[in-house]
Design a protein around this motif. Structure first.
Motif, PDB file in Angstrom:
ATOM      1  N   VAL A 126       4.703  -3.610   9.291  1.00 52.20           N
ATOM      2  CA  VAL A 126       5.484  -4.935   8.917  1.00 52.20           C
ATOM      3  C   VAL A 126       6.741  -4.470   8.341  1.00 52.20           C
ATOM      4  O   VAL A 126       6.854  -3.636   7.567  1.00 52.20           O
ATOM      5  CB  VAL A 126       4.741  -5.749   7.998  1.00 52.20           C
ATOM      6  CG1 VAL A 126       5.656  -7.125   7.584  1.00 52.20           C
ATOM      7  CG2 VAL A 126       3.505  -6.539   8.530  1.00 52.20           C
TER       8      VAL A 126
ATOM      9  N   ASN B  69       1.020  -1.169   0.082  1.00 50.15           N
ATOM     10  CA  ASN B  69       0.182   0.191   0.163  1.00 50.15           C
ATOM     11  C   ASN B  69       0.892   1.150   0.122  1.00 50.15           C
ATOM     12  O   ASN B  69       1.363   1.634   0.968  1.00 50.15           O
ATOM     13  CB  ASN B  69      -0.956  -0.038   1.345  1.00 50.15           C
ATOM     14  CG  ASN B  69      -1.790   1.351   1.458  1.00 50.15           C
ATOM     15  OD1 ASN B  69      -1.840   1.846   0.281  1.00 50.15           O
ATOM     16  ND2 ASN B  69      -2.199   1.647   2.417  1.00 50.15           N
TER      17      ASN B  69
ATOM     18  N   GLU C 197      -6.812   5.081   7.508  1.00 48.04           N
ATOM     19  CA  GLU C 197      -6.684   6.415   7.232  1.00 48.04           C
ATOM     20  C   GLU C 197      -7.753   7.061   6.595  1.00 48.04           C
ATOM     21  O   GLU C 197      -8.182   8.168   6.509  1.00 48.04           O
ATOM     22  CB  GLU C 197      -5.316   6.401   6.403  1.00 48.04           C
ATOM     23  CG  GLU C 197      -4.086   6.250   7.210  1.00 48.04           C
ATOM     24  CD  GLU C 197      -2.876   5.918   6.487  1.00 48.04           C
ATOM     25  OE1 GLU C 197      -2.965   5.893   5.092  1.00 48.04           O
ATOM     26  OE2 GLU C 197      -2.003   5.328   7.116  1.00 48.04           O
TER      27      GLU C 197
ATOM     28  N   LEU D 101      -0.067  -6.918   4.553  1.00 52.00           N
ATOM     29  CA  LEU D 101      -0.313  -5.560   3.921  1.00 52.00           C
ATOM     30  C   LEU D 101       0.655  -4.554   4.692  1.00 52.00           C
ATOM     31  O   LEU D 101       0.817  -4.530   5.805  1.00 52.00           O
ATOM     32  CB  LEU D 101      -1.895  -4.974   4.511  1.00 52.00           C
ATOM     33  CG  LEU D 101      -2.076  -3.788   3.681  1.00 52.00           C
ATOM     34  CD1 LEU D 101      -2.103  -3.828   2.176  1.00 52.00           C
ATOM     35  CD2 LEU D 101      -3.713  -3.780   3.848  1.00 52.00           C
ATOM     36  N   VAL D 102       1.442  -3.982   3.433  1.00 51.50           N
ATOM     37  CA  VAL D 102       2.735  -3.155   4.206  1.00 51.50           C
ATOM     38  C   VAL D 102       2.660  -1.825   3.417  1.00 51.50           C
ATOM     39  O   VAL D 102       2.321  -1.580   2.223  1.00 51.50           O
ATOM     40  CB  VAL D 102       3.849  -3.986   3.612  1.00 51.50           C
ATOM     41  CG1 VAL D 102       5.046  -3.293   4.112  1.00 51.50           C
ATOM     42  CG2 VAL D 102       3.954  -5.575   3.669  1.00 51.50           C
TER      43      VAL D 102
HETATM   44  C1  PEP Z   1      -1.016   0.288   6.082  1.00 48.94           C
HETATM   45  O1  PEP Z   1      -1.051   1.551   5.743  1.00 48.94           O
HETATM   46  O2  PEP Z   1      -1.882  -0.593   5.498  1.00 48.94           O
HETATM   47  C2  PEP Z   1       0.059  -0.068   6.685  1.00 48.94           C
HETATM   48  C3  PEP Z   1       0.152  -1.536   7.008  1.00 48.94           C
HETATM   49  O3  PEP Z   1       1.001   0.614   6.869  1.00 48.94           O
HETATM   50  P1  PEP Z   1       2.447   0.365   7.782  1.00 48.94           P
HETATM   51  O4  PEP Z   1       3.094  -0.873   7.148  1.00 48.94           O
HETATM   52  O5  PEP Z   1       3.271   1.693   7.296  1.00 48.94           O
HETATM   53  O6  PEP Z   1       2.331   0.415   9.019  1.00 48.94           O
END
Ligand code: PEP
Length: 235
Positions: A202, A7, A92, A220-221
């Motif tokens: 992550v 993401n 968000e 989901l990263v």
């Molecule tokens: C996200 O926005 O879905 C997310 C997991 O962000 P982050 O890895 O930066 O915490």
């Protein structure tokens, strides 16, 4: 095979997106990799990712097919350029754009109608966790966002709000506990196993511990998916 979904949020111009994909798209991985860039990069990346083993997702969409909705993007627009996935209900969007469970539910149904796989995000806030309401909060979001959703063609992302972009990831054990709960709810609802992925800070050093949990079907990263070197380590 597990899911690794990037993401990018509001990051990268079209040029930067193409440059990124050029550097990573030939990498070998045994996982299912999905890149979710900003809307402006979707069309270019749809072409750039053709013939690679990476798939394309959007970060949001509106639930209507067309009409007077200035600034919005429809599911058919996403589908027509080659998107397979769409992230819906990210915290968000709930926080900054006042999206609620009812709106997200409309989006989930619209995505499915158009053959897009929704990646439905759910997760508790820090105060909900501290007050022992994690399971109630997640169950409520699931129930409202999936109200009258028929098809099981969906992915759920468990994203504790306190872990997003904070560097403060849930432990794999904390995540696994909630994943097992979500999986049970989904099994009751759809009579089928639905993939549940974890999101929340992550990084290359923690990804293995998440992916080795049986109840965690992928990640989901956000931040760690933005830089090619880090992303290559992840996948
Ligand atoms: C996200 O926005 O879905 C997310 C997991 O962000 P982050 O890895 O930066 O915490």
């Amino acid at each position: 095979m597990k899911f690794i979904i990037a993401n990018w949020k509001m990051n990268k111009t079209v040029h930067e997106s193409l440059d990124f994909v050029k550097k990573v798209s030939r990498a070998k991985t045994r996982h299912k990799v999905v890149i979710c860039p900003p809307f402006t990069s979707l069309n270019s990346l749809a072409s750039a990712l053709k013939g690679t083993n990476m798939l394309l997702g959007a970060q949001n969409m509106f639930h209507q097919d067309s009409g007077p909705y200035t600034g919005e993007i429809s599911p058919s627009m996403l589908k027509s350029i080659g998107c397979d996935y769409v992230i819906l209900g990210h915290s968000e969007r709930r926080i900054h754009f006042q999206e609620n469970n009812e709106m997200i539910c409309l989006k989930v149904k619209a995505a499915q109608r158009h053959g897009l796989v929704p990646i439905l995000c759910v997760g508790e806030t820090l105060s909900e966790r501290r007050n022992g309401n994690t399971f109630d909060a997640v169950a409520r979001q699931l129930s409202l966002c999936l109200s009258s959703v028929k098809g099981p063609n969906i992915l759920v992302a468990y994203e504790p709000v306190w872990a997003i972009g904070t560097g403060n990831n849930a432990t794999p054990e904390q995540a696994s506990e909630v994943h097992s709960f979500i999986k049970l709810q989904l099994k009751k609802r759809f009579g089928k196993d639905i993939p549940v992925i974890y999101g929340g800070s992550v990084s290359p050093s923690t990804i293995k511990s998440f992916l080795s949990e049986k109840s965690i079907d992928g990640v989901l990263v956000g931040s760690a998916s933005l830089e090619t070197g880090t992303f290559l380590k992840l996948i």
